[in-house]
Design an enzyme around this catalytic site. Structure first.
Site, PDB file in Angstrom:
ATOM      1  N   HIS A   3      49.218 -23.752  66.173  1.00 19.57           N
ATOM      2  CA  HIS A   3      48.447 -22.633  65.646  1.00 19.57           C
ATOM      3  C   HIS A   3      47.436 -22.189  66.713  1.00 19.57           C
ATOM      4  CE1 HIS A   3      46.689 -20.072  62.603  1.00 19.57           C
ATOM      5  NE2 HIS A   3      45.498 -20.503  62.958  1.00 19.57           N
TER       6      HIS A   3
ATOM      7  N   ASN B 168      53.494 -28.083  63.746  1.00 19.30           N
ATOM      8  CA  ASN B 168      53.327 -26.648  64.005  1.00 19.30           C
ATOM      9  C   ASN B 168      52.241 -26.465  65.056  1.00 19.30           C
ATOM     10  OD1 ASN B 168      53.486 -23.769  63.514  1.00 19.30           O
ATOM     11  ND2 ASN B 168      51.595 -23.938  62.325  1.00 19.30           N
TER      12      ASN B 168
ATOM     13  N   MET C 245      57.677 -17.508  61.206  1.00 24.16           N
ATOM     14  CA  MET C 245      56.818 -16.691  60.347  1.00 24.16           C
ATOM     15  C   MET C 245      57.110 -16.847  58.851  1.00 24.16           C
ATOM     16  SD  MET C 245      54.875 -15.461  62.568  1.00 24.16           S
ATOM     17  CE  MET C 245      53.980 -14.116  61.818  1.00 24.16           C
TER      18      MET C 245
ATOM     19  N   ASP D 130      48.691 -24.013  57.377  1.00 21.11           N
ATOM     20  CA  ASP D 130      47.892 -24.520  58.509  1.00 21.11           C
ATOM     21  C   ASP D 130      46.854 -25.558  58.056  1.00 21.11           C
ATOM     22  OD1 ASP D 130      49.286 -22.741  60.193  1.00 21.11           O
ATOM     23  OD2 ASP D 130      47.888 -21.127  59.739  1.00 21.11           O
TER      24      ASP D 130
ATOM     25  N   GLY E  56      59.208 -16.636  71.581  1.00 19.97           N
ATOM     26  CA  GLY E  56      59.792 -17.921  71.980  1.00 19.97           C
ATOM     27  C   GLY E  56      59.177 -18.575  73.195  1.00 19.97           C
ATOM     28  N   SER E  57      57.929 -18.222  73.526  1.00 24.73           N
ATOM     29  CA  SER E  57      57.345 -18.846  74.724  1.00 24.73           C
ATOM     30  C   SER E  57      57.027 -20.325  74.488  1.00 24.73           C
ATOM     31  CB  SER E  57      56.100 -18.086  75.196  1.00 24.73           C
ATOM     32  OG  SER E  57      55.027 -18.256  74.304  1.00 24.73           O
TER      33      SER E  57
ATOM     34  N   ILE F 152      56.738 -19.605  55.400  1.00 23.14           N
ATOM     35  CA  ILE F 152      56.156 -20.842  54.889  1.00 23.14           C
ATOM     36  C   ILE F 152      57.295 -21.760  54.463  1.00 23.14           C
ATOM     37  CG2 ILE F 152      54.687 -21.825  53.075  1.00 23.14           C
ATOM     38  CD1 ILE F 152      53.288 -18.977  53.142  1.00 23.14           C
TER      39      ILE F 152
ATOM     40  N   GLU G 108      48.499 -23.592  74.780  1.00 28.16           N
ATOM     41  CA  GLU G 108      49.578 -23.921  73.825  1.00 28.16           C
ATOM     42  C   GLU G 108      50.772 -24.526  74.554  1.00 28.16           C
ATOM     43  OE1 GLU G 108      50.737 -20.990  70.885  1.00 28.16           O
ATOM     44  OE2 GLU G 108      48.851 -19.930  71.142  1.00 28.16           O
TER      45      GLU G 108
END
Ligand code: GRF
Length: 208
Positions: free
Chosen positions: A114, A112, A95, A150, A15-16, A97, A179
């Protein structure tokens, strides 16, 4: 004052990135607001972050199949998002789809992050894939979610160098720093209504 964009964050783990988004949203003048954290895993560290920050959270049973979600859970997520007036869904280490109604209803409104420079190193263990390949630069990508893995149009990318002697851990940590800046920046752009999809390209108003 313009109403803030209500954001739902979907996470499965530490959860960062959720924390980085929540902290940005708590900042003065930021145009987004976290309406809810949705997790598929009762042990997700993100839940602790939400409780410390006073953010509503909910644990969903998305079904036993790893990496997939039941259509029923997708349906229920949309119901919760609608109740909360969510205008943007952010996947942050989720995690599974996304499919079903969540995919259909939030197309163009779901993004999202990545940990690689897409279209390279899609899927799991992106940092290890980059190291194994031997690239000199990697980074992170914020992109729209589409039905592929992705593969959606790219909103922002940040580059980090790969150092000699990097391990998966050291490279991941260097990417993670970016990120945590890039995701709130992308959400801000979305909230300010400056992001437009043009085919595969994303056009950002006033962004150089
Ligand atoms: C991040 O590296 C993100 O890019 C990837 O999953 C990881 C989630 O980390 N999709 P955290 O749970 O946000 O700390």
């Amino acid at each position: 004052m313009k109403e803030k964009l209500k954001v739902a964050v979907l996470a499965s783990g530490r959860g960062s990135n959720f924390k980085a988004l929540a902290e940005a949203c708590a900042g003065e003048g930021y145009p987004g607001d976290i309406a809810i954290l949705i997790v598929d895993n009762p042990d997700a560290g993100a839940l602790q972050v939400a409780s410390e920050m006073g953010i509503d959270s909910v644990v969903f049973d998305c079904g036993p199949k790893k990496g997939s979600m039941t259509l029923e859970s997708s349906e229920r997520m949309v119901e919760i998002c609608n109740e909360k007036g969510v205008g943007l869904v952010c996947l942050a280490g989720f995690m599974r789809i996304v499919k079903g109604r969540l995919m259909d209803d939030y197309v163009g409104r779901m993004i999202n992050i990545h940990p690689a420079l897409l279209p390279n190193f899609k899927g799991l263990n992106a940092q290890k894939q980059a190291l194994d390949y031997g690239v000199k630069y990697s980074g992170c990508t914020v992109h729209f979610v589409d039905k592929g893995i992705d593969t959606g149009p790219i909103i922002l990318q940040k580059i980090v160098s790969v150092e000699q002697g990097d391990t998966e851990e050291t490279l991941s940590a260097r990417i993670l720093v970016e990120e945590h800046k890039t995701y709130p920046e992308a959400v801000r752009l979305m909230a300010e209504g400056r992001v437009r999809i043009d085919g595969r390209r994303v056009v950002i108003k006033g962004h150089d």
